[in-house]
Design an enzyme around this catalytic site. Structure first.
Site, PDB file in Angstrom:
ATOM      1  N   ASP A   8      27.702  20.791  48.344  1.00 13.36           N
ATOM      2  CA  ASP A   8      28.068  19.686  49.206  1.00 13.36           C
ATOM      3  C   ASP A   8      28.121  20.278  50.625  1.00 13.36           C
ATOM      4  O   ASP A   8      28.200  21.497  50.789  1.00 13.36           O
ATOM      5  CB  ASP A   8      29.450  19.158  48.769  1.00 13.36           C
ATOM      6  N   ASP A  10      29.791  18.543  53.888  1.00 17.00           N
ATOM      7  CA  ASP A  10      31.028  18.268  54.620  1.00 17.00           C
ATOM      8  C   ASP A  10      32.234  18.760  53.824  1.00 17.00           C
ATOM      9  O   ASP A  10      32.487  18.282  52.725  1.00 17.00           O
ATOM     10  CB  ASP A  10      31.168  16.753  54.859  1.00 17.00           C
TER      11      ASP A  10
END
Ligand code: BG6
Ligand code: MG
Length: 220
Positions: A8, A10
């Site tokens: 991922d 963020d």
């Protein structure tokens, strides 16, 4: 055997949560909506349109889809402008080191982000070279907690889900990894990512050594 990693963006590679917070807060203040860090945390991993709906629900307000889309665009313009300040110094501690280590050891690496701004963030960080595959908010239509974005990454890497470890800071992201049959590493507090196979408080602790020690039988 583990052959690939899906990250991922963020909250794992860089901390954009604060920038998202400021942009939503700006919009919320203008609209007279209540918005704080607790609600902001609930928006981790979920799409822009799902996020505005969470904020609206919290305020017991309702608006038509067209207005919602306009307001989400307004928030996004503020967010995107704030990304101009991001530089290659803005990796979360430990993230760049882990990505570099995975490259030297020859693992496949994919990005699995819900953000439609992932390309811009990667450019600001100068992080493109760490990824074989880039999956972002434009790659699939169903967002986390659905597993689609991670399945997109594993398929492009020509790997099975159980040959990949997903790195996530969001509750919905760990749910997505589990739903897709991936191994998962959670970054953040127990209350948020305690359901991951392995959890670290921060990326600084998430070294390849620690990961290999935990998933011993999955590394040759
Ligand atoms: C996720 C963030 O990575 O991307 C969420 O954790 C955000 O907070 C989502 O809402 C969508 O981002 P964007 O950049 O497309 O608005
Ligand atoms: Mg995240």
């Amino acid at each position: 055997m583990i052959k690939g990693f899906i990250f991922d963006l963020d909250g794992v590679i860089t901390d954009t949560a604060e920038l998202h917070y400021k942009a939503w807060k700006n919009l919320a203040d203008e609209m007279g909506w209540d918005f704080d860090y607790e609600i902001n945390d609930k928006l981790r991993g979920i799409s822009r349109m799902d996020s505005i709906k969470v904020i609206l629900d919290h305020n017991q307000a309702s608006l038509n889809e067209e207005t919602l889309a306009e307001l989400a665009t307004k928030k996004n313009d503020i967010y995107v402008a704030s990304l101009d300040e991001m530089t290659s110094e803005d990796y979360l501690p430990g993230a760049k080191e882990l990505l570099t280590h995975l490259r030297t050891e020859g693992f496949n690496v994919a990005l699995g982000s819900a953000s439609k701004n992932a390309i811009k963030v990667l450019q600001q960080l100068n992080a493109n070279m760490y990824f074989d595959v880039i999956g972002d908010g434009n790659s699939v239509s169903k967002s986390k907690p659905e597993p689609d974005i991670f399945l997109y990454g594993s398929e492009k890497m020509k790997l099975q889900p159980d040959e990949c470890i997903v790195f996530e800071d969001a509750e919905s992201g760990i749910d997505a990894a589990k739903a897709g049959g991936f191994y998962s590493v959670g970054i953040g507090p127990k209350e948020r990512v305690g359901h991951a196979d392995l959890r670290f408080d921060s990326m600084a602790e998430a070294t390849l050594f620690e990961i290999k020690s935990h998933f011993k039988e999955l590394f040759s």
